[in-house]
Write a protein that holds these residues in place. Structure first.
Motif, PDB file in Angstrom:
ATOM      1  N   HIS A 151      -7.475  -0.563   6.062  1.00 35.09           N
ATOM      2  CA  HIS A 151      -6.434   0.448   6.239  1.00 35.09           C
ATOM      3  C   HIS A 151      -6.934   1.733   5.587  1.00 35.09           C
ATOM      4  O   HIS A 151      -7.796   1.662   4.702  1.00 35.09           O
ATOM      5  CB  HIS A 151      -5.135  -0.062   5.587  1.00 35.09           C
ATOM      6  CG  HIS A 151      -3.902   0.523   6.186  1.00 35.09           C
ATOM      7  ND1 HIS A 151      -3.638   0.488   7.536  1.00 35.09           N
ATOM      8  CD2 HIS A 151      -2.834   1.158   5.628  1.00 35.09           C
ATOM      9  CE1 HIS A 151      -2.474   1.075   7.768  1.00 35.09           C
ATOM     10  NE2 HIS A 151      -1.965   1.504   6.629  1.00 35.09           N
ATOM     11  N   HIS A 185       6.297   2.185   3.363  1.00 33.36           N
ATOM     12  CA  HIS A 185       6.272   0.984   2.519  1.00 33.36           C
ATOM     13  C   HIS A 185       6.763   1.251   1.098  1.00 33.36           C
ATOM     14  O   HIS A 185       7.030   0.313   0.366  1.00 33.36           O
ATOM     15  CB  HIS A 185       4.857   0.383   2.506  1.00 33.36           C
ATOM     16  CG  HIS A 185       4.443  -0.074   3.865  1.00 33.36           C
ATOM     17  ND1 HIS A 185       4.514  -1.401   4.270  1.00 33.36           N
ATOM     18  CD2 HIS A 185       4.010   0.632   4.941  1.00 33.36           C
ATOM     19  CE1 HIS A 185       4.127  -1.488   5.525  1.00 33.36           C
ATOM     20  NE2 HIS A 185       3.811  -0.265   5.966  1.00 33.36           N
ATOM     21  N   HIS A 230       0.868  -1.183   0.000  1.00 31.82           N
ATOM     22  CA  HIS A 230       0.000   0.000   0.000  1.00 31.82           C
ATOM     23  C   HIS A 230       0.900   1.226   0.000  1.00 31.82           C
ATOM     24  O   HIS A 230       2.090   1.135   0.338  1.00 31.82           O
ATOM     25  CB  HIS A 230      -0.954   0.009   1.200  1.00 31.82           C
ATOM     26  CG  HIS A 230      -0.280   0.178   2.523  1.00 31.82           C
ATOM     27  ND1 HIS A 230       0.569  -0.772   3.052  1.00 31.82           N
ATOM     28  CD2 HIS A 230      -0.304   1.193   3.427  1.00 31.82           C
ATOM     29  CE1 HIS A 230       1.012  -0.361   4.224  1.00 31.82           C
ATOM     30  NE2 HIS A 230       0.506   0.841   4.475  1.00 31.82           N
ATOM     31  N   HIS A 272      -4.786  -0.812  12.001  1.00 28.73           N
ATOM     32  CA  HIS A 272      -3.630  -1.637  12.363  1.00 28.73           C
ATOM     33  C   HIS A 272      -4.072  -2.739  13.321  1.00 28.73           C
ATOM     34  O   HIS A 272      -5.148  -2.665  13.926  1.00 28.73           O
ATOM     35  CB  HIS A 272      -2.543  -0.786  13.029  1.00 28.73           C
ATOM     36  CG  HIS A 272      -1.778   0.064  12.063  1.00 28.73           C
ATOM     37  ND1 HIS A 272      -0.952  -0.462  11.098  1.00 28.73           N
ATOM     38  CD2 HIS A 272      -1.727   1.417  11.905  1.00 28.73           C
ATOM     39  CE1 HIS A 272      -0.410   0.519  10.394  1.00 28.73           C
ATOM     40  NE2 HIS A 272      -0.876   1.671  10.858  1.00 28.73           N
ATOM     41  N   ASP A 279      -0.164  -3.501   5.976  1.00 29.87           N
ATOM     42  CA  ASP A 279      -0.792  -2.928   7.171  1.00 29.87           C
ATOM     43  C   ASP A 279      -2.292  -3.201   7.134  1.00 29.87           C
ATOM     44  O   ASP A 279      -2.948  -2.939   6.118  1.00 29.87           O
ATOM     45  CB  ASP A 279      -0.570  -1.412   7.215  1.00 29.87           C
ATOM     46  CG  ASP A 279       0.870  -1.039   7.525  1.00 29.87           C
ATOM     47  OD1 ASP A 279       1.684  -1.946   7.769  1.00 29.87           O
ATOM     48  OD2 ASP A 279       1.166   0.170   7.531  1.00 29.87           O
ATOM     49  N   HIS A 335       1.582   3.928   1.739  1.00 30.77           N
ATOM     50  CA  HIS A 335       2.019   4.756   2.853  1.00 30.77           C
ATOM     51  C   HIS A 335       3.547   4.802   2.809  1.00 30.77           C
ATOM     52  O   HIS A 335       4.197   3.831   2.435  1.00 30.77           O
ATOM     53  CB  HIS A 335       1.540   4.180   4.199  1.00 30.77           C
ATOM     54  CG  HIS A 335       0.170   4.650   4.593  1.00 30.77           C
ATOM     55  ND1 HIS A 335      -0.645   3.938   5.428  1.00 30.77           N
ATOM     56  CD2 HIS A 335      -0.513   5.775   4.257  1.00 30.77           C
ATOM     57  CE1 HIS A 335      -1.797   4.596   5.593  1.00 30.77           C
ATOM     58  NE2 HIS A 335      -1.732   5.705   4.889  1.00 30.77           N
TER      59      HIS A 335
HETATM   60 ZN   LIG Z   1       0.096   1.933   6.321  1.00 27.41          ZN
END
Ligand SMILES: [Zn+2]
Ligand SMILES: [Zn+2]
Length: 280
Positions: free
Chosen positions: A166, A85, A80, A225, A189, A82
């Motif tokens: 998420h 990552h 994903h 999370h 996540d 974010h």
């Molecule tokens: Zn994340």
């Protein structure tokens, strides 16, 4: 029913011929939570030295540290978009642009990720590197957008995905090594999400985040999370062989594993640089 697969741990000093060996190899480049401490990196791993799953902050340097050649990468899978990552993605593109003469006939590196964000993030990585301004840096990459539920065939991997919980679109990946038939799942996540147990059914290994440490979050939907008990419940429901906890806050990591083991005994905490082997 076939023989159950067993995950073995390789000694650290036997990694030089990992790519050449027969069994499926997973090498953890980083296992930390969003901001790593010195010498560590956030969650990121290699499959058989050829596929990078999430980039951490600096996966290319981590690969070099552990004796891998980043030019061997065929694919980058992003769970994903974010920052923790994908923030290492410009490093991958830059490394390949600087060393492209080493593999002049190679097909483009595939950048696989969530359909909502992966093209934008890859374009921004190229913009950050000013590739249009510095033409020598042109680097051939192929963006592969995936919607949760879609699958992907590579020459050596069958890849299935499902959704996560998420704040941004996420892909929970299930990888099957076509050579060994070993299957393993990476959540990226996510909050506790029972459909992931269906997705992970019977896999050899589940790599599940536990950002909340030893406790489940009081309001899992807010941050998206999981805690160690959530990861362990998914492992138990799925009937996987082993659970690797990643993305734990460092001071709480050992306590998180102990908590998870009370629900799912075959839980372990991988270390940066550790390779696990899944035999045929
Ligand atoms: Zn994340
Ligand atoms: Zn994260």
């Amino acid at each position: 029913m076939g023989a159950r697969q067993k995950i073995c741990f390789l000694p650290y000093d036997s990694q030089e011929d990992i790519v050449a060996k027969t069994n499926t190899k997973i090498t953890f480049l980083g296992t930390a939570t969003v901001v790593p401490t010195a010498g560590h990196d956030t969650a990121s791993f290699l499959i058989n030295g050829r596929h990078l799953v999430d980039t951490g902050w600096y996966a290319v340097i981590k690969m070099l540290n552990y004796g891998f050649n980043p030019m061997d990468l065929d694919t980058v899978f992003i769970s994903h978009c974010h920052h923790d990552h994908y923030i290492g993605l410009p490093h991958v593109i830059f490394y390949h642009s600087m060393r492209k003469k080493e593999r002049p006939d190679r097909p483009p590196v595939k950048i696989v990720g969530p359909a909502e964000d992966i093209q934008l993030v890859t374009d921004m990585a190229r913009d950050f590197l000013q590739i249009d301004r510095f033409s020598l840096m042109e680097c051939n990459v192929e963006v592969v957008p995936i919607v949760p539920g879609e699958s992907l065939e590579l020459d050596d991997l069958h890849v299935e995905t499902c959704s996560t919980i998420h704040p941004v679109q996420g892909l929970c990946y299930r990888f099957t090594d076509k050579k060994t038939q070993a299957s393993f799942v990476y959540t990226g996540d996510t909050a506790y999400h029972p459909p992931i147990a269906d997705h992970a059914r019977g896999a050899s290994l589940l790599i599940h985040e536990a950002s909340h440490g030893p406790k489940s979050p009081a309001d899992p939907g807010v941050w998206g999370h999981a805690g160690a008990p959530d990861a362990a419940r998914i492992a138990q429901l799925a009937g996987v062989e082993q659970l690797a906890l990643i993305h734990c806050p460092e001071p709480l990591a050992q306590q998180s594993v102990t908590t998870a083991q009370q629900i799912f005994p075959n839980t372990f905490l991988p270390e940066d640089g550790q390779t696990i082997e899944i035999p045929k």
